[in-house]
Structures are given as C-alpha cells and as structure tokens.
Enzyme design. Structure first.
Site, mmCIF file in Angstrom:
data_model
loop_
_atom_site.group_PDB
_atom_site.id
_atom_site.type_symbol
_atom_site.label_atom_id
_atom_site.label_comp_id
_atom_site.label_asym_id
_atom_site.label_seq_id
_atom_site.Cartn_x
_atom_site.Cartn_y
_atom_site.Cartn_z
ATOM 1 N N LEU A 283 23.280 27.960 53.051
ATOM 2 C CA LEU A 283 24.105 28.804 53.913
ATOM 3 C C LEU A 283 24.108 28.364 55.370
ATOM 4 O O LEU A 283 24.785 28.964 56.198
ATOM 5 C CB LEU A 283 23.614 30.265 53.833
ATOM 6 C CG LEU A 283 23.826 30.958 52.488
ATOM 7 C CD1 LEU A 283 23.189 32.341 52.515
ATOM 8 C CD2 LEU A 283 25.310 31.073 52.165
ATOM 9 N N ARG A 284 23.337 27.310 55.685
ATOM 10 C CA ARG A 284 23.319 26.869 57.077
ATOM 11 C C ARG A 284 24.715 26.417 57.523
ATOM 12 O O ARG A 284 25.111 26.635 58.666
ATOM 13 C CB ARG A 284 22.305 25.741 57.268
ATOM 14 C CG ARG A 284 22.148 25.332 58.732
ATOM 15 C CD ARG A 284 21.074 24.280 58.928
ATOM 16 N NE ARG A 284 19.744 24.840 58.826
ATOM 17 C CZ ARG A 284 18.843 24.496 57.932
ATOM 18 N NH1 ARG A 284 19.123 23.564 57.052
ATOM 19 N NH2 ARG A 284 17.648 25.052 57.915
ATOM 20 N N GLY A 285 25.461 25.792 56.625
ATOM 21 C CA GLY A 285 26.815 25.356 56.965
ATOM 22 C C GLY A 285 27.713 26.519 57.324
ATOM 23 O O GLY A 285 28.510 26.441 58.276
#
Length: 652
Positions: A283-285
C-alpha cells in the site's frame, strides 16, 4: 561562496518555459513542497544534469527559521523540539537561514552518517556528548546521495528508515541519543552500474528516468548555456535571478496551500484502482500517490485534486513499484495509464446520485521495455542465438579465505557489521569493544593516579571490535561459445545456468563480467558492472559457432582480473568457466590451454569449472581443465541447488 548553476537554466527546470517542468524537476519540486512523499530517485545515463539540478534545488527553496545555536536545526514553532541540545527557553533566539543541501559520499562510514558518542568522555567522565552526523545536519533540508546504488545496503536502509520516521536514534554501547531527522532524500544513479534492491527501490517516494535529448537544437542550447556559465558564473546566474525568485515564491505558496488541498474519497478509490490494475505490491504506492497528487494540486494553485494530478502522481510514484521479474527494468507504459484514467476534463468526484460513467478498459499492455544498450559486435559468424529458460536457484559458490571487500552476501570477510570475532586497535573501522578497552586500560590506572570509581582512559586504550560478515565479489564468467557448444539444446542449458548464477549474483550484491571465446580469439563481452540486468540482456544475444580458443579465453580472464584488482585491491574474484574443455584453435591448442590454466592457478584465484559436455560418449576434458586450474569441478546439472540436494539425498 561557489556560484551554483541556476535551477531554471537547466533544460526542463523553468516552469515559465514552454512545456513547464520536466519529470525530474517536477519530482524534486513536489518532494520539497511535501517532504512526506519520501524523496526522489533519479535514474539515468551519465551527463544528464542529475547532480546539477539537485544541487540547484536548495537555491530555490524558501529559507527556514531555526533555534539559534541548535546543532539540529530545530523549528522554533514546535512546542517540544526533538533535539539533544534542548530544551530551549520560550524566548530562545531565532535565526533564519537557507535550506541546507547535505551531500553524503558513497564511502561514508556509519558513524559519519549517524553521528557518534564521544567515548572517552562517556567512559572516563560519565558525560554523554553526542557528535552529530550528516543526518543531523540534513534535518529540515535535503540529503543528496550521488550513486546511491553503490552505497552499502545497510546505510541505505538507515537513510530510508530515518526519512520515513522523521527521527533517528543512535545507540552506542548502551548510550542512546534521539534527534529529529526530517529531510528530503534525493538519490541519483546510473543503472549501468547496478540496480537497487526492490525493497530499497520501493522506499523512495518518486522515481524518474532521464536521458539526454536527441534533438540537436536542444543539445546545442544546453551546451551554449553551460559554456556561458563557465565563462561568467555570476553574470549567468544574474540573468536567471528573476526566474529563481518566482520559482521560490511559487514553492512557498504551494507549501502554504498544501494543508488545505482536498483529496476526495472518489480520488482515493481511483488511486486504488490504478495501483491494483498495475500490480503494485503493498500500500505504500497508494499512500505516496495520494500525497503526490495533493502536492501537485498545491503546485498548480488548486484546492482540490483533479484527474491531471492523479495522472502525474501515478507516472512518478508507481513505475518502480510494479511487480516484475528480477532482471526487468522499472517502467510503465503511459498508454496503459491513459486507459485507467478518464479524460483530463472529467471530474474525478462524480455526482454520487447519478450513474458513474463507464471508463475505458485497460489495454493490457505490459511495462515499457528498457532502452536498447550498445553491445559489442560478435567476433566471426554466429550459428546460435538461442535464449535461456527460466532461472532456477543456483548453488552457492564462494571465494576461499577471508577478504576485506565491500559489504555483500557471498564470501567471508572482515566487515564493519557482523559477528564479533575479536578486538584490535582503535584505528580501524568497527564498533567499540568495551571489555577489551577496559582490560587495556586497567594496568595503567595506578600510574594515572586514578581517584574514585572512574576509570581513566587514554586514546590508545580504545579497542575496536573485529567483525566477520560477508563481502561482494567480482564474478567473472568465462563462456565457451564455440561450435562444440552451438547445439541449440546445449546452449540453452548453458545460458539458463548463467542466468541462474546471475540471479544469485544480483541477490548477493556482486559485480559481474563476461568473457566469451570462439573462432580464433576471446573478447570481453561485458566489462565489470554492478548491473546484472545488462548482463542478462547480453546473455540472450551471445552467438555460438567456430573453433575453440580456450587458451585465449583464460588469458583474457586473467587480464580482466588484473585490471580490476588495480582499480580495487580489495576485490576478490570468483572465476566461473563454462566449457566442455575442448581446445581446437591455434598451434598446439591443448598444451597452450593447460599452460594458461596453470598460470591462472598460480595467481590463487577461486575458480569453478562448469562442465557443459553432454551425451553418452564423454571425453572428460573439463575435469582435466579443472585440475590444471585447481578449481572446483561441477557438472552442468549440478549448478542447480535443487539438483545438488537430490544427489545428496540419493547418496544417503
């Protein structure tokens, strides 16, 4: 003070010029507007103004207020600044200064980066005095790492962790100090010198690819400006002073507007759809994409995110986060992105009471192929250019003995991290060995007139820990591409074995080189490089055919190693020879190849001979070659770790 090249003078660095900022300049500006984005990684060929633009960035950033005299650049508006120099009185003096650009050299030690405790005072006087490192100096500024791909992995981890957390804790032998470390991390790299590990690549907020313009007019303009700057730096900078001031004012306005920019639920859902469709792991993107879209809206002076902001954010934040094979370069087909977004004049927050418009379906296009690399022309005629099958897990080959090379994951070495094996004088790298330091000082306490319970230390008492870890090596492949290897099935197996060993080298942070021999000579098909991606591309196009100049291949391998050891005396090579052992070119080829092998053996190199001979009738020439090289002999099928395990189980 040295005059720096102006930011707007770089092609693509002037927002008022036609076309505005290019991706490299835009990514830097957005990260400066919103440091929470996580910094920028700039990938590109040499000579593309990467370092020039980064160094110019600090000149166009608004100045900051700091607590006067504080070594950690604390913000005076913070109620409790995280600074070892604090706490500060309410009426502490305030100073205004430009934003710092701190450059971290590739060869920096961990103590230089993080800071250290003054051990003599901590142990002798009981006083904890912290010597700040580069991260403390970079707080609320820019930390620039040129050739970040060549920086030791553990230092890259430390930088990225500090950038993500906004604080740094330094612990040295039970002494702990914590300070703020909020900075914009900017890294530049040339992919030909090696890639970052995917885990580290993902930690950079934005990534851009740069290359020199192909338009002769643009190239001429870039040269014209550089020559004018070299001739009169102050006069040239003066011509762009107005542009720099306007850019600084626009960045300040965007920073002030940033907290008020609205990011709707519909925009967040669209970001999630894009990330899912592009196979973005984790989910960092999504988080970085959201922050970048908000920063871009503020940069454009808008108080709400629109489709154009999402498009820019996805283009900058997602290509390096897509799921890909180990040797694939980061990239994204913009046509694929266009298929996931509605037209730019479409509202990203549709009426919740009305029907949602049907957007175009993704076109299913893959990631962009990496640009073609210049390759040396093959020698002689080619009869085979078959490709490799899927790589398998290769068995581990190591260099004998204990080295002192750069940190890696292959061979034993004395390193700054790893298991503590002993102690030595303090003039070497490594953490303090507390027990050995006290033991060295104990016999001298009477002569030093020790009083009370404190131990009196002198600099020559200090002992550093000697640690053993793993180093990276130069893995030199010497590949027989002659006619005896040209059978399609055999060459496919050989190339698959090399691809598997390259994947192993990638994971162990090695540098690789490839020497091939066929016809009447050998050639260096790939000079030593940290980019196993380029090696994999070259591997697919290796032709085969002609006679077998084995001696020439071994001689060329010796020359490559000699040159590399001149560049780096600590480099320890691992020679991997893939051949069936035949020698058919030149006068008395067998005797010449044996002499060449014996000469290499005398150099003490660690060597592996991979026997590529196949069929029922085997001559065993590769085993004889291994004996002359004093090398480990490995039949081709046993390069696979799984195959070796099966052999061991069968013999048990």
């Amino acid at each position: 003070m040295e005059q720096l090249y102006p930011f707007p003078a770089v092609l693509g660095g002037d927002p008022d010029a036609p076309g505005g900022l290019d991706d490299m300049a835009l990514a830097l500006v957005l990260s400066a507007i919103s440091p929470g984005i996580g910094g920028v990684l700039i990938r590109g060929e040499k000579g593309t103004a990467k370092s020039t633009l980064v160094r110019a960035l600090a000149q166009v950033l608004p100045p900051i207020d700091v607590v006067a005299g504080d070594r950690f650049s604390s913000d005076p508006t913070e109620p409790q600044p995280l600074s070892p120099d604090g706490p500060f009185p309410a009426d502490a003096a305030v100073a205004t200064r430009p934003v710092r650009l701190v450059e971290l050299p590739v060869g920096a030690t961990e103590d230089r980066v993080l800071g250290s405790i003054q051990l003599e005072r901590a142990l002798g006087d009981g006083v904890v005095e912290f010597e700040p490192g580069l991260l403390a100096r970079a707080n609320r500024g820019i930390l620039y790492v040129d050739e970040v791909n060549l920086l030791a992995d553990h230092l890259v981890d430390l930088l990225l962790d500090a950038a993500a957390m906004g604080r740094l804790t330094v612990e040295r032998d039970a002494v702990s100090v914590t300070h703020a470390a909020r900075f914009v991390l900017v890294g530049t790299m040339n992919p030909e010198e090696g890639e970052l590990r995917p885990q580290l690549l993902d930690r950079f907020g934005l990534t851009v690819e740069v290359s020199a313009p192909r338009d002769p007019v643009l190239r001429a303009e870039a040269v014209r400006r550089r020559l004018a700057f070299d001739a009169d730096p102050d006069g040239f900078a003066g011509r762009y002073a107005g542009s720099e001031q306007r850019l600084q004012m626009r960045i300040r306005a965007a920073q002030q507007l940033l907290p008020d920019v609205a990011l709707t639920d519909a925009a967040l859902v669209k970001i999630g759809e894009i990330c899912a469709a592009l196979d973005v792991d984790g989910l960092r993107g999504d988080i970085v994409c959201a922050r970048t879209a908000v920063a871009h809206a503020a940069w454009q002076g808008r108080d709400a995110v629109n489709i154009d902001d999402l498009r820019v954010a996805a283009r900058l934040a997602l290509p390096h986060r897509r799921r890909r094979k180990p040797f694939d370069a980061p990239g994204m087909d913009e046509n694929e992105l266009d298929g996931l977004l509605p037209p730019q004049d479409c509202d990203p927050d549709p009426d919740p009471d009305g029907p949602e418009p049907d957007g175009p379906e993704p076109d299913g296009g893959g990631s962009a192929a990496p640009p073609d690399q210049a390759r040396p022309a093959p020698t002689g005629g080619s009869t085979s250019t078959v490709g490799a099958d899927s790589a398998y897990r290769a068995r581990l080959f190591t260099v004998d003995g204990v080295g002192a090379g750069s940190a890696g994951r292959r061979s034993r070495a004395r390193t700054s991290s790893g298991r503590r094996m002993g102690a030595t004088a303090a003039d070497v790298a490594g953490g303090l060995h507390l027990f050995e330091t006290l033991r060295a000082a104990a016999p001298h306490q009477g002569a030093r007139r020790r009083r009370g319970g404190r131990i009196l230390l002198q600099p020559n008492d200090l002992r550093r820990a000697v640690r053993e870890g793993r180093e990276a090596n130069l893995v030199l492949f010497v590949v027989d591409t002659s006619g005896s290897m040209a059978a399609a099935e055999r060459m496919r197996h050989v190339k698959t074995a090399i691809a598997s060993l390259l994947l192993d080298a990638y994971r162990r942070r090695d540098r690789v080189a490839v020497v091939t021999f066929r016809g009447t000579q050998a050639e260096l098909a790939l000079p030593a490089t940290g980019s196993v991606e380029i090696a994999a591309v070259r591997l697919d196009e290796l032709p085969a055919g002609g006679r077998t100049p084995l001696a020439e291949g071994l001689i060329e391998a010796g020359e490559v190693i000699r040159r590399e050891r001149l560049r780096d005396p600590a480099c320890r090579p691992l020679l991997v020879v893939l051949t069936d052992g035949r020698a058919t070119a030149g006068n008395d080829p067998v005797a010449r190849s044996q002499r060449a092998a014996s000469h290499l053996a005398e150099q003490g190199f660690s060597t592996v001979v991979v026997d590529c001979e196949a069929g029922r009738m085997r001559l065993g020439l590769a085993r004889t070659l291994a004996e002359h090289l004093r090398a480990e002999y490995v039949p081709l099928p046993q390069v696979s770790a799984e195959a070796l395990t099966d052999i061991v189980k069968g013999a048990a």
